[in-house]
Design a protein around this motif. Structure first.
Motif, mmCIF file in Angstrom:
data_model
loop_
_atom_site.group_PDB
_atom_site.id
_atom_site.type_symbol
_atom_site.label_atom_id
_atom_site.label_comp_id
_atom_site.label_asym_id
_atom_site.label_seq_id
_atom_site.Cartn_x
_atom_site.Cartn_y
_atom_site.Cartn_z
ATOM 1 N N TYR A 449 0.816 -1.205 0.000
ATOM 2 C CA TYR A 449 0.000 0.000 0.000
ATOM 3 C C TYR A 449 0.858 1.266 0.000
ATOM 4 N N ASN A 450 2.139 1.125 0.275
ATOM 5 C CA ASN A 450 3.013 2.294 0.248
ATOM 6 C C ASN A 450 3.414 2.669 -1.169
ATOM 7 N N THR A 451 3.059 1.857 -2.145
ATOM 8 C CA THR A 451 3.408 2.150 -3.532
ATOM 9 C C THR A 451 2.291 2.928 -4.198
ATOM 10 N N VAL A 452 2.553 3.380 -5.400
ATOM 11 C CA VAL A 452 1.608 4.241 -6.108
ATOM 12 C C VAL A 452 0.608 3.394 -6.888
ATOM 13 N N PHE A 453 -0.671 3.674 -6.700
ATOM 14 C CA PHE A 453 -1.736 2.885 -7.325
ATOM 15 C C PHE A 453 -1.633 2.863 -8.846
ATOM 16 N N ARG A 454 -1.378 4.026 -9.426
ATOM 17 C CA ARG A 454 -1.414 4.086 -10.894
ATOM 18 C C ARG A 454 -0.233 3.378 -11.556
ATOM 19 N N ASN A 455 0.802 3.070 -10.790
ATOM 20 C CA ASN A 455 1.929 2.324 -11.337
ATOM 21 C C ASN A 455 1.908 0.855 -10.940
ATOM 22 N N LYS A 456 0.781 0.404 -10.391
ATOM 23 C CA LYS A 456 0.693 -0.979 -9.917
ATOM 24 C C LYS A 456 -0.315 -1.765 -10.727
ATOM 25 N N VAL A 457 -0.128 -3.059 -10.762
ATOM 26 C CA VAL A 457 -1.097 -3.918 -11.425
ATOM 27 C C VAL A 457 -2.250 -4.172 -10.463
ATOM 28 N N ILE A 458 -3.447 -4.367 -11.015
ATOM 29 C CA ILE A 458 -4.641 -4.548 -10.196
ATOM 30 C C ILE A 458 -4.601 -5.881 -9.456
ATOM 31 N N ASP A 459 -3.730 -6.794 -9.864
ATOM 32 C CA ASP A 459 -3.680 -8.122 -9.241
ATOM 33 C C ASP A 459 -3.416 -8.034 -7.740
ATOM 34 N N ASP A 460 -2.706 -6.999 -7.311
ATOM 35 C CA ASP A 460 -2.416 -6.843 -5.883
ATOM 36 C C ASP A 460 -3.620 -6.343 -5.097
ATOM 37 N N TYR A 461 -4.592 -5.818 -5.795
ATOM 38 C CA TYR A 461 -5.760 -5.206 -5.150
ATOM 39 C C TYR A 461 -6.605 -6.272 -4.452
ATOM 40 N N GLY A 462 -7.000 -5.996 -3.212
ATOM 41 C CA GLY A 462 -7.874 -6.907 -2.482
ATOM 42 C C GLY A 462 -7.320 -7.343 -1.143
ATOM 43 N N ILE A 463 -6.042 -7.078 -0.902
ATOM 44 C CA ILE A 463 -5.444 -7.460 0.374
ATOM 45 C C ILE A 463 -5.863 -6.465 1.455
ATOM 46 N N GLY A 464 -6.268 -6.978 2.600
ATOM 47 C CA GLY A 464 -6.689 -6.095 3.677
ATOM 48 C C GLY A 464 -6.900 -6.860 4.968
ATOM 49 N N TYR A 465 -7.326 -6.147 5.998
ATOM 50 C CA TYR A 465 -7.547 -6.753 7.309
ATOM 51 C C TYR A 465 -8.959 -7.331 7.378
ATOM 52 N N ASN A 466 -9.037 -8.621 7.657
ATOM 53 C CA ASN A 466 -10.320 -9.300 7.825
ATOM 54 C C ASN A 466 -10.607 -9.392 9.323
ATOM 55 N N ALA A 467 -11.558 -8.569 9.792
ATOM 56 C CA ALA A 467 -11.855 -8.521 11.221
ATOM 57 C C ALA A 467 -12.480 -9.817 11.724
ATOM 58 N N ILE A 468 -13.079 -10.593 10.829
ATOM 59 C CA ILE A 468 -13.700 -11.855 11.232
ATOM 60 C C ILE A 468 -12.639 -12.879 11.612
ATOM 61 N N THR A 469 -11.591 -12.963 10.770
ATOM 62 C CA THR A 469 -10.520 -13.943 11.020
ATOM 63 C C THR A 469 -9.360 -13.345 11.797
ATOM 64 N N ASP A 470 -9.357 -12.010 11.948
ATOM 65 C CA ASP A 470 -8.278 -11.289 12.625
ATOM 66 C C ASP A 470 -6.944 -11.513 11.911
ATOM 67 N N GLU A 471 -6.999 -11.489 10.576
ATOM 68 C CA GLU A 471 -5.784 -11.682 9.781
ATOM 69 C C GLU A 471 -5.803 -10.755 8.570
ATOM 70 N N VAL A 472 -4.612 -10.454 8.046
ATOM 71 C CA VAL A 472 -4.502 -9.786 6.753
ATOM 72 C C VAL A 472 -4.586 -10.862 5.681
ATOM 73 N N SER A 473 -5.552 -10.717 4.777
ATOM 74 C CA SER A 473 -5.773 -11.747 3.767
ATOM 75 C C SER A 473 -6.380 -11.115 2.525
ATOM 76 N N ASN A 474 -6.684 -11.945 1.527
ATOM 77 C CA ASN A 474 -7.354 -11.468 0.318
ATOM 78 C C ASN A 474 -8.846 -11.353 0.619
ATOM 79 N N LEU A 475 -9.300 -10.131 0.831
ATOM 80 C CA LEU A 475 -10.686 -9.910 1.245
ATOM 81 C C LEU A 475 -11.678 -10.317 0.172
ATOM 82 N N ILE A 476 -11.285 -10.174 -1.079
ATOM 83 C CA ILE A 476 -12.192 -10.554 -2.167
ATOM 84 C C ILE A 476 -12.445 -12.056 -2.126
#
Length: 509
Positions: A449-476
């Protein structure tokens, strides 16, 4: 009556009222967010996680605090009316933006906020994905506080009706929650004025066994119509016309506000011949006749099982479809072979064939029933919203992802200040979700997330904190997704109220 005024240097009470409502509402954000228990004067207490339901119950003895609270409620109410979802996120955005703007508000700061909002909406467009059967189930489940059985019920309802069909959620005197499919028609026009809203919780006009009057022309002071309304003043009435005179609109809105009449006015969609065709279809569907100004001498209104009118749509549910409606559908299908505007004819067929699903909410106690009703109502609203513009990764992760790419530089420091304020404010829902789960949000930011969105591929999009599992994972992949339309509307309303609140100079009570 005593009047008081304060300048912006003395408006702490105004902000205190606004922040008090926002602080209460955002405690419910996310799967680990808590419930609010609200006292009712003559009924059981209400338990809910719905942002608007919480906000509208909060009042203060101090007039200035109440004005601030009203502005907070306005954010939630406007988002509810437009998007049916994301009321809590909207207020969370607004509070954060007010905080980041502080006292440094001017037109250049506003320009920076607007520039950031433009880039955010462009990024939302790029990231959004089209809804399908599986995402309907996921969105419904997330909105129902991750109660799978409720998400599955909403999914089943959508699978049972045609595209563009109608789903109603109503409380029922029964122990179990059940689903019933029936026929329904939908117009892409809502109430002509918010004064016709008779259900403040859902920001809509709704009625059972409702009379439907279809009027061709501009409805003015027509004596025949007035006589019809007077004779049926004890029944709910929906009037659909080409237009309404100011006098009629104001008078009927006044009747509705004073509860003299349970009435709603809706301007017909489309123009000229298309509008006339829609009015004729509506009259046929409801079992009435079109009242033609200057020609008709008698009102022949239809009667329908249920009517639901929101800001941008009108849903009409009928018990059974008549043979006349079936004949009209067959006639329209035959026209498809010869007409050039096939899309409009197909829309009319689909509308006359449209199905509706009614979820009858049951429960062993009134408190349980109300909680289930709110969750199902939120789930249906979320799916309806997603059908408009698709879906995005949920859990606040999309906005954190977009925020990392907001790196435009401006020569004017005030413009830059407004732009940076908006960039930081959009992280607020993610931060609050972490807080409600007892976590420090900075510990759950993926490194990319510290990188620039417009220079990144969308494949990385979707990683985040899942409060249900209490883990960082692919939310999608986890099924944590949101309606893109509701998030965009939530941010737009938050921006509008935040700019207004930051520019207050005088408050008078």
């Amino acid at each position: 009556m005593q009047r008081k005024s304060i300048t912006i240097n003395d408006n702490e009470k105004l902000l205190e009222g606004f922040n008090s409502v926002a602080n209460a509402v955002k405690q419910s954000l996310g799967s680990e967010g808590g419930y609010a228990v609200m006292k009712n004067d003559f009924d059981n207490p209400t338990i809910t996680k719905d942002g608007f339901s919480i906000a509208k119950k909060i009042f203060f003895e101090d007039d200035f605090m109440n004005i601030g609270a009203t502005l907070a409620k306005q954010v939630c109410a406007t988002t509810l009316i437009k998007a049916q979802d994301s009321t809590t996120s909207s207020l969370t955005f607004a509070q954060a933006l007010v905080k980041h703007i502080g006292s440094r508000y001017n037109k250049k700061v506003e320009q920076g906020i607007d520039e950031a909002f433009k880039e955010i909406t462009e990024s939302l467009d790029a990231l959004s994905r089209e809804i399908n059967d599986e995402t309907v189930r996921k969105i419904a489940t997330i909105s129902a506080n991750n109660k799978k059985e409720l998400g599955d019920l909403v999914y089943k309802a959508y699978k049972s009706i045609s595209k563009g069909g109608i789903i109603n959620v109503v409380e029922a005197d029964q122990d179990r929650t059940t689903l019933k499919i029936s026929k329904g028609m939908k117009l892409d026009k809502g109430f002509s004025s918010p004064f016709f809203v008779n259900n403040q919780n859902k920001a809509c006009f709704e009625a059972d066994n409702c009379l439907v009057l279809v009027y061709e022309g501009i409805l003015e002071g027509d004596e025949i119509i007035q006589e019809f309304i007077t004779d049926n003043s004890n029944k709910p009435i929906l009037i659909v016309a080409e237009r309404f005179s100011d006098d009629v609109s104001i008078r009927m809105a006044d009747y509705a506000q004073r509860k003299v009449l349970n009435i709603c006015l809706v301007a017909a969609p489309e123009y000229d011949l298309k509008r006339k065709a829609i009015l004729e279809d509506l009259a046929l569907y409801t079992g009435g006749e079109v009242f033609l100004r200057g020609s008709s001498t008698e009102v022949k209104a239809g009667t329908v099982k249920r009517v639901l009118v929101e800001e941008g749509s009108t849903s009409i549910t009928q018990e059974n479809v008549s043979q006349e409606v079936k004949d009209r559908i067959e006639e329209l299908r035959n026209q498809l072979e010869v007409v050039t505007d096939k899309k409009f004819i197909q829309t009319r067929v689909q509308n006359l064939e449209g199905s509706s699903a009614t979820i009858f909410v049951g429960g062993t106690t009134p408190v349980e029933k109300k909680e289930t009703f709110d969750l199902l109502d939120d789930a249906v609203g979320s799916v309806n919203s997603s059908l408009k513009e698709g879906w995005i990764c949920g859990g606040g992760a999309t906005m954190v992802y977009i925020s990392s790419g907001l790196d435009t530089k401006f020569s004017n420091s005030d413009v830059q200040y407004g732009y940076d304020a908006m960039r930081e404010a959009i992280k607020a829902p993610f931060q609050q979700i972490c807080t409600n789960a007892g976590r420090a949000y900075k510990d759950y930011l993926p490194s990319f997330y510290n990188t620039v969105f417009r220079n990144k591929v969308i494949d990385d999009y979707g990683i985040g904190y899942n409060a249900i599992t209490d883990e960082v994972s692919n939310l999608i992949e986890d099924g944590v997704i949101d309606s893109k339309y509701s998030i965009r509307v939530a941010l737009e309303n938050a921006k509008s109220v935040a700019k207004l609140l930051s520019n207050v100079r005088v408050v008078i009570t």
